[in-house]
Motif scaffolding. Structure first.
Motif, mmCIF file in Angstrom:
data_model
loop_
_atom_site.group_PDB
_atom_site.id
_atom_site.type_symbol
_atom_site.label_atom_id
_atom_site.label_comp_id
_atom_site.label_asym_id
_atom_site.label_seq_id
_atom_site.Cartn_x
_atom_site.Cartn_y
_atom_site.Cartn_z
ATOM 1 N N ARG A 1 56.167 21.243 -9.801
ATOM 2 C CA ARG A 1 56.076 19.945 -10.487
ATOM 3 C C ARG A 1 56.671 19.988 -11.888
ATOM 4 O O ARG A 1 56.755 18.959 -12.561
ATOM 5 N N GLY A 2 57.030 21.176 -12.380
ATOM 6 C CA GLY A 2 57.562 21.292 -13.734
ATOM 7 C C GLY A 2 56.477 21.294 -14.787
ATOM 8 O O GLY A 2 56.719 20.897 -15.929
ATOM 9 N N GLY A 3 55.280 21.799 -14.437
ATOM 10 C CA GLY A 3 54.140 21.733 -15.345
ATOM 11 C C GLY A 3 53.902 22.968 -16.193
ATOM 12 O O GLY A 3 52.854 23.079 -16.826
ATOM 13 N N LEU B 1 52.894 19.977 -0.359
ATOM 14 C CA LEU B 1 51.840 20.831 -0.894
ATOM 15 C C LEU B 1 51.507 20.434 -2.327
ATOM 16 O O LEU B 1 50.336 20.372 -2.723
ATOM 17 N N ALA B 2 52.553 20.172 -3.128
ATOM 18 C CA ALA B 2 52.347 19.829 -4.539
ATOM 19 C C ALA B 2 51.615 18.506 -4.704
ATOM 20 O O ALA B 2 50.834 18.335 -5.647
ATOM 21 N N PHE C 1 62.460 28.276 -16.286
ATOM 22 C CA PHE C 1 61.684 27.046 -16.193
ATOM 23 C C PHE C 1 62.338 25.968 -17.068
ATOM 24 O O PHE C 1 62.904 26.292 -18.104
ATOM 25 N N PRO C 2 62.277 24.710 -16.697
ATOM 26 C CA PRO C 2 61.641 24.179 -15.491
ATOM 27 C C PRO C 2 62.524 24.254 -14.247
ATOM 28 O O PRO C 2 62.076 23.942 -13.155
ATOM 29 N N GLY C 3 63.795 24.673 -14.378
ATOM 30 C CA GLY C 3 64.682 24.837 -13.245
ATOM 31 C C GLY C 3 66.129 24.730 -13.704
ATOM 32 O O GLY C 3 66.400 24.240 -14.808
ATOM 33 N N THR D 1 65.408 21.243 -9.485
ATOM 34 C CA THR D 1 64.810 20.528 -10.611
ATOM 35 C C THR D 1 63.363 20.276 -10.229
ATOM 36 O O THR D 1 63.009 20.348 -9.036
ATOM 37 N N PRO D 2 62.455 19.998 -11.176
ATOM 38 C CA PRO D 2 61.070 19.748 -10.805
ATOM 39 C C PRO D 2 60.955 18.719 -9.682
ATOM 40 O O PRO D 2 61.506 17.622 -9.756
ATOM 41 N N GLY D 3 60.267 19.123 -8.628
ATOM 42 C CA GLY D 3 60.065 18.239 -7.490
ATOM 43 C C GLY D 3 61.123 18.322 -6.413
ATOM 44 O O GLY D 3 60.995 17.677 -5.366
#
Length: 326
Positions: free
Chosen positions: A50-52, A309-310, A70-72, A12-14
């Protein structure tokens, strides 16, 4: 016995994880590649992490060997260097670059890998995808001998563009970034460095790669009359404002985009994606480009490293991922 590999997935994002995945049985025209190194494309991959990615760009942003959506959950990435363990005799044992995500072993068509020249170390070859972006951008920009050029944003893409431009004869190249620590990168690449407020103006061309609104505005300010800003930044789902009043029209300025997903129209009728990538790998024979690799981790550490990194906790340019013998 079923053959398996390990792959990095964005759950999932992150939040990422390493998963065990089955390998398909290779066909007659396939290769089995054991990964040596992969690279994290900091701009695009951290945005994905980040899901951006905007929903309207889901199809455009797909990586060649992406799995999931996307996003996952999604398996994403496109900078991979490995050794061919099975496949056609001409490729067997060769070090190759492919647009494959972070995975210990994988099966792809032989046409999807590009041999790495013997003059290019495997560890440096992870930069091929980013240097390919720079090649395409300069095909779009078509700089001329003697041009005055600024590159705003000393990230992976901007630094790669500056590195290629450093080979052009009689061209003034200045790498511009708000981070004074990037001066060392510019020095290693053989180009000048400036903070945004100190950058030289009267530019024929400004390549913008900072992915910031302030950087794009500054790019316009640095142009000479009838100059061009080539926009390489990917803003994802962010909106940006651009100052198109004042002298924008009277100075006849140009803002145009460049995107690596299509071969530049300036070369599209005569060059293929494979030609472009092969050229990028040739350019990587220059050891100066080692300055673009500023961090490294083991593959199994990716779930802990990518959030850092994000968030910017781990600064730098290309982050290289190394693989064991799995």
């Amino acid at each position: 016995m079923e053959r398996v590999a390990r792959a990095f997935w964005l759950r999932t994002p992150g939040h990422g994880e390493v998963r065990e995945v089955p390998l398909p049985v290779p066909g007659a025209d396939d290769v089995v590649v054991r990964a040596l190194f992969s690279g994290v494309s900091r701009g695009t991959e951290t945005l994905v992490f980040r899901g951006g990615v905007p929903e309207s760009q889901y199809a455009t942003m797909r990586a060649p060997f992406q799995e999931g959506e996307f996003p996952g959950p999604v398996k994403y990435g496109y900078l991979n260097v490995g050794v061919v363990e099975e496949g056609p005799a001409a490729l067997l044992g060769r070090t190759v670059f492919s647009l494959y995500p972070h995975q210990t072993r994988f099966v792809v068509p032989a046409s999807a890998v590009t041999p790495v020249p013997e003059t290019v170390p495997a560890a440096r070859a992870v930069l091929a995808g980013t240097v390919e972006t720079a090649v395409n951008a300069l095909w779009d920009a078509a700089p001329l001998i003697g041009d005055r050029i600024a590159v705003i944003g000393a990230g992976m893409v901007g630094a790669s563009v500056a590195a290629v431009l450093a080979r052009f004869p009689a061209v003034r190249v200045q790498l511009v970034d708000a981070n004074p620590a990037r001066a060392g990168v510019a020095e290693a690449l053989g180009v000048d460095f400036a903070l945004p407020e100190e950058a030289a103006d009267d530019c024929d061309l400004v390549v913008h790669a900072s992915a910031t609104e302030a950087g794009l505005a500054r790019a316009l300010e640095l142009l000479a009359p009838e100059g061009t800003v080539l926009e390489l930044s990917w803003y994802g789902d962010r909106r940006v404002s651009l100052p198109l009043g004042e002298a924008f029209h009277s100075r006849r300025l140009v803002v145009r985009s460049s995107q690596v997903g299509t071969v530049s129209p300036a070369r599209g009728s005569r060059r293929t994606f494979a030609d472009r990538l092969a050229l990028a790998l040739e350019l990587l024979a220059d050891p100066a480009l080692d300055a673009l690799v500023t961090g490294e981790c083991a593959f199994e550490e990716l779930p802990e490293v990518l959030p850092r990194l994000a968030s910017g906790e781990l600064p730098g340019l290309c982050h290289r991922v190394r693989y064991g013998s799995a």
